[in-house]
Design an enzyme around this catalytic site. Structure first.
Site, PDB file in Angstrom:
ATOM      1  N   SER A 113      12.048   5.588 -16.582  1.00 50.71           N
ATOM      2  CA  SER A 113      10.808   6.168 -16.069  1.00 50.71           C
ATOM      3  C   SER A 113      10.894   7.672 -15.841  1.00 50.71           C
ATOM      4  O   SER A 113      11.124   8.430 -16.760  1.00 50.71           O
ATOM      5  CB  SER A 113      10.417   5.426 -14.801  1.00 50.71           C
ATOM      6  OG  SER A 113       9.155   5.846 -14.365  1.00 50.71           O
ATOM      7  N   HIS A 114      10.764   8.095 -14.592  1.00 50.09           N
ATOM      8  CA  HIS A 114      10.708   9.521 -14.258  1.00 50.09           C
ATOM      9  C   HIS A 114      12.086  10.109 -13.989  1.00 50.09           C
ATOM     10  O   HIS A 114      12.184  11.297 -13.687  1.00 50.09           O
ATOM     11  CB  HIS A 114       9.837   9.683 -13.021  1.00 50.09           C
ATOM     12  CG  HIS A 114      10.268   8.750 -11.926  1.00 50.09           C
ATOM     13  ND1 HIS A 114      10.005   7.401 -11.989  1.00 50.09           N
ATOM     14  CD2 HIS A 114      10.985   8.950 -10.816  1.00 50.09           C
ATOM     15  CE1 HIS A 114      10.530   6.816 -10.936  1.00 50.09           C
ATOM     16  NE2 HIS A 114      11.135   7.725 -10.203  1.00 50.09           N
ATOM     17  N   ASP A 278       4.605  10.751 -16.828  1.00 50.84           N
ATOM     18  CA  ASP A 278       6.059  10.757 -16.621  1.00 50.84           C
ATOM     19  C   ASP A 278       6.822  10.348 -17.879  1.00 50.84           C
ATOM     20  O   ASP A 278       6.247  10.211 -18.966  1.00 50.84           O
ATOM     21  CB  ASP A 278       6.443   9.851 -15.451  1.00 50.84           C
ATOM     22  CG  ASP A 278       6.277   8.382 -15.790  1.00 50.84           C
ATOM     23  OD1 ASP A 278       5.386   8.069 -16.597  1.00 50.84           O
ATOM     24  OD2 ASP A 278       7.048   7.552 -15.265  1.00 50.84           O
ATOM     25  N   ASP A 280       8.020   7.617 -19.173  1.00 51.31           N
ATOM     26  CA  ASP A 280       7.592   6.470 -19.994  1.00 51.31           C
ATOM     27  C   ASP A 280       6.079   6.276 -20.009  1.00 51.31           C
ATOM     28  O   ASP A 280       5.592   5.252 -20.512  1.00 51.31           O
ATOM     29  CB  ASP A 280       8.296   5.189 -19.532  1.00 51.31           C
ATOM     30  CG  ASP A 280       7.961   4.841 -18.103  1.00 51.31           C
ATOM     31  OD1 ASP A 280       7.670   5.765 -17.309  1.00 51.31           O
ATOM     32  OD2 ASP A 280       7.981   3.641 -17.760  1.00 51.31           O
ATOM     33  N   ASP A 282       3.741   5.810 -17.622  1.00 52.47           N
ATOM     34  CA  ASP A 282       2.950   4.948 -16.737  1.00 52.47           C
ATOM     35  C   ASP A 282       2.446   5.664 -15.491  1.00 52.47           C
ATOM     36  O   ASP A 282       1.548   5.175 -14.824  1.00 52.47           O
ATOM     37  CB  ASP A 282       3.703   3.656 -16.377  1.00 52.47           C
ATOM     38  CG  ASP A 282       5.041   3.904 -15.735  1.00 52.47           C
ATOM     39  OD1 ASP A 282       5.436   5.082 -15.597  1.00 52.47           O
ATOM     40  OD2 ASP A 282       5.711   2.914 -15.376  1.00 52.47           O
ATOM     41  N   ARG A 283       3.026   6.831 -15.177  1.00 49.23           N
ATOM     42  CA  ARG A 283       2.549   7.558 -13.992  1.00 49.23           C
ATOM     43  C   ARG A 283       1.541   8.642 -14.375  1.00 49.23           C
ATOM     44  O   ARG A 283       1.502   9.062 -15.534  1.00 49.23           O
ATOM     45  CB  ARG A 283       3.715   8.243 -13.293  1.00 49.23           C
ATOM     46  CG  ARG A 283       4.691   7.277 -12.702  1.00 49.23           C
ATOM     47  CD  ARG A 283       5.741   8.007 -11.887  1.00 49.23           C
ATOM     48  NE  ARG A 283       6.545   7.020 -11.185  1.00 49.23           N
ATOM     49  CZ  ARG A 283       7.316   7.270 -10.151  1.00 49.23           C
ATOM     50  NH1 ARG A 283       7.403   8.501  -9.698  1.00 49.23           N
ATOM     51  NH2 ARG A 283       8.004   6.299  -9.561  1.00 49.23           N
ATOM     52  N   LYS A 377       1.234   0.060 -14.844  1.00 51.50           N
ATOM     53  CA  LYS A 377       0.396   1.199 -14.517  1.00 51.50           C
ATOM     54  C   LYS A 377       0.259   2.040 -15.782  1.00 51.50           C
ATOM     55  O   LYS A 377       1.091   1.934 -16.680  1.00 51.50           O
ATOM     56  CB  LYS A 377       0.965   1.992 -13.350  1.00 51.50           C
ATOM     57  CG  LYS A 377       2.409   2.415 -13.483  1.00 51.50           C
ATOM     58  CD  LYS A 377       2.873   3.009 -12.162  1.00 51.50           C
ATOM     59  CE  LYS A 377       4.333   3.374 -12.201  1.00 51.50           C
ATOM     60  NZ  LYS A 377       5.189   2.398 -11.534  1.00 51.50           N
TER      61      LYS A 377
HETATM   62  C1  G1P Z   1       9.437   3.882  -7.127  1.00 50.80           C
HETATM   63  C2  G1P Z   1       8.072   3.944  -6.492  1.00 50.80           C
HETATM   64  C3  G1P Z   1       7.324   2.667  -6.772  1.00 50.80           C
HETATM   65  C4  G1P Z   1       7.250   2.421  -8.281  1.00 50.80           C
HETATM   66  C5  G1P Z   1       8.648   2.465  -8.879  1.00 50.80           C
HETATM   67  C6  G1P Z   1       8.619   2.370 -10.397  1.00 50.80           C
HETATM   68  O1  G1P Z   1      10.175   2.805  -6.592  1.00 50.80           O
HETATM   69  O2  G1P Z   1       8.163   4.179  -5.094  1.00 50.80           O
HETATM   70  O3  G1P Z   1       6.039   2.734  -6.200  1.00 50.80           O
HETATM   71  O4  G1P Z   1       6.666   1.181  -8.555  1.00 50.80           O
HETATM   72  O5  G1P Z   1       9.300   3.689  -8.518  1.00 50.80           O
HETATM   73  O6  G1P Z   1       7.911   3.433 -10.978  1.00 50.80           O
HETATM   74  P1  G1P Z   1      11.261   2.983  -5.425  1.00 50.80           P
HETATM   75  O7  G1P Z   1      12.276   3.984  -5.909  1.00 50.80           O
HETATM   76  O8  G1P Z   1      10.510   3.542  -4.231  1.00 50.80           O
HETATM   77  O9  G1P Z   1      11.809   1.611  -5.167  1.00 50.80           O
HETATM   78 ZN    ZN Z   2       7.347   5.518 -15.291  1.00 50.98          ZN
END
Ligand code: G1P
Ligand code: ZN
Length: 544
Positions: A113-114, A278, A280, A282-283, A377
């Protein structure tokens, strides 16, 4: 097809977190590490024979290597057909959409992801089920159990697949189709939104957008949809080519990391809409000139206006937000006469609610918003939503937000992240709060009286599964909240997240600064937890 069985040793650390298994690339590069986890996924599925699997990732370092391994293991496992994104690329929402459209058994997404990418940074792998959504905890727990005792995996002896060209290759009964990553996604977006009115908006010559793809997966999607199909001028999408290390940055669309976009939006001649996505895809983050929309507010605006858009003609069946997300959307739901569900953090908890038609729109404070069009998302979807709304209302981002607050009041909101802290210290902060929760109730701090302090527990209304210890909520008599939880996605030490929220109905106060409004709550959190002393930090790593 010749299938080799390789003897392996189990690893004990393959427990998926909030969103799949995320580790440093070097961890994945250990002998058989990736293979063991992939085999554990396949062993968990009992009806693979003759089925289709979707496969793609965000293009980060190790994506290319991993995808070739997984293709060969999927062949050995008995899949009949693989749908693989060209060059191994697929955004997370696109995988979800493909699984649903082509009714595949599931999909594997390669992404962290990010989180940053590169040889010294992060990689990840996640399994999504038949509904297109992330595998629920029952499945991820099962995968983990299998991984703890796995002693062998199977891999077909095949040449590497050419992923550069789209088309179908048949290898001994297995069909590998390399698909354009964008086409199916873009088609669905055309169905959900009024592309003609967005085209007129751009065509008017009085409206511009800057979309920061952050050198991540949404670059090709945003170029095709925003520039080619909707007519935004060339160059509207910046940092558009996906890079294995995201150009050395965190591909995280927030005020701290999307610095190029933020500078543009705060400068003179800023575009009318600023947006980012982000690693991938989804954000999302949405900005107006000099104006930041919190993801929680964005969710509320989306819920309040969905009925105006072609994709949601019947309005909403219900909405959902993760527990730490601000309660702004609850006020919209109340006015619409629909339920607002409060779920634990993580998109997977929305799956059952979406599948059973209980909700249409859902979101998280962590820059995630989506609807029942997919089971992830969806970053670009949220941006298109705002574009369509601006086209309908012919108003600026800021005016849309201010008018929303006038109608519903404003939930001031922010999040503090203490990243990479000592795990034991962070856990003991949480533990102490749990221990002291009964005493905290009834305690007064200046104008703030604590009503309750509890550890969030969720019972899924569909399958009755129970998820415990999902974050500590400190609730005040004036509706303010402090929430604390430990991240489930970090890869180094622990990350402690604190969320602050305060509701303000008075429109005179809506333009006040968030830090000013939330300062008393931040001080209370410091006093109750002593966290900065215990963690040895005097500042959070990131404020969003
Ligand atoms: C974080 C975000 C959460 C999101 C997840 C995946 O998880 O807080 O809302 O669903 O990334 O993108 P966390 O690191 O808080 O467990
Ligand atoms: Zn992501």
């Amino acid at each position: 097809m010749h299938i080799k069985t390789i003897t392996s040793q189990p690893y004990s650390d393959q427990k998926p977190g909030t969103s799949g298994l995320r580790k440093k690339v070097r961890v994945f590069q250990q002998p058989h590490y990736l293979e063991n986890f992939v085999q554990s996924i396949f062993n968990c599925l009992d009806d693979i024979e003759g089925q289709t699997l979707v496969l793609g990732g965000d293009g980060r370092y190790y994506n290319k290597t991993a995808i070739q391994i997984i293709i060969k293991m999927a062949a050995a496992a008995g899949f009949k057909r693989l749908l693989v994104g060209q060059n191994g690329l697929l955004s997370t929402p696109a995988v979800s959409i493909l699984i649903r459209k082509y009714q595949t058994l599931g999909g594997i997404i390669l992404s962290a992801s990010h989180n940053p990418g590169g040889p010294d940074d992060d990689f990840g792998i996640k399994y999504n089920t038949r509904n297109g959504g992330p595998a629920p905890e029952t499945i991820t727990d099962h995968i983990y159990d299998i991984s703890c005792s796995l002693t062998e995996y199977k891999i077909a002896e095949l040449p590497d697949t050419d992923l550069e060209r789209c088309g179908i290759t048949c290898v001994e009964g297995l069909e590998i189709e390399v698909i354009d990553p964008v086409t199916d996604y873009a088609e669905l977006m055309e169905h959900l939104f009024d592309f003609n009115s967005i085209k007129s908006l751009f065509g008017s010559g009085h409206f511009s957008i800057c979309f920061d793809a952050m050198h991540a997966i949404t670059g090709p999607y945003a170029i095709e949809i925003l520039e080619h199909r909707l007519g935004a001028i060339a160059g509207s999408v910046i940092n558009a080519s996906p890079l294995e290390d995201f150009g050395g940055h965190h591909p995280d669309p927030n005020l701290a990391h999307a610095t190029e976009l933020v500078t543009k939006m705060n400068g003179c001649k800023a575009p009318d809409l600023g947006a980012a996505s982000d690693g991938d895809g989804d954000r999302n983050m949405v900005l107006g000139p000099n104006f930041f929309i919190t993801p929680s507010d964005s969710l509320a605006v989306i819920a309040a206006n969905a009925h105006l858009l072609p994709g949601y003609p019947n309005g909403l069946s219900g909405v959902a937000r993760s527990m730490p997300t601000s309660m702004a959307v609850d006020r919209v739901a109340e006015r619409l006469g629909i339920v607002s569900y409060e779920t634990p953090t993580g998109w997977k908890f929305f799956g059952n609610l979406l599948d059973t038609g209980r909700i249409t729109i859902c979101g998280e404070e962590s820059f995630g918003t989506g609807s029942d069009h997919t089971r992830e998302k969806d970053g670009l979807w949220a941006v298109l939503f705002w574009l369509n709304l601006i086209a309908i209302k012919q108003k600026s981002v800021e005016t849309i937000m201010l008018e929303h607050w006038q109608q519903y009041g404003r939930n001031f909101y922010c999040r503090y992240d203490y990243e990479g802290v000592d795990k034991t210290a962070a856990e003991s902060i949480m533990q102490d709060l749990r221990k002291n929760s009964a005493e905290l109730a009834g305690t007064r701090y200046g104008n703030y009286l604590i009503m309750t302090c509890d550890d969030f527990r969720y019972t899924d209304p569909v399958d009755n599964s129970v998820s415990e210890h999902q974050g500590i909520r400190i609730l005040f008599d004036n509706g303010a909240r402090i929430v604390l939880r430990l991240s489930g996605t970090g890869t180094v030490g622990a990350t402690l997240r604190l969320y602050f929220e305060q509701y303000e109905y008075d429109p005179q106060k809506h333009k006040l600064d968030t830090p000013e409004i939330l300062q008393p709550l931040i001080e209370i959190a410091r006093e109750i937890t002593q966290l900065e002393k215990k963690l040895g930090r005097d500042q959070p790593s990131v404020i969003t």
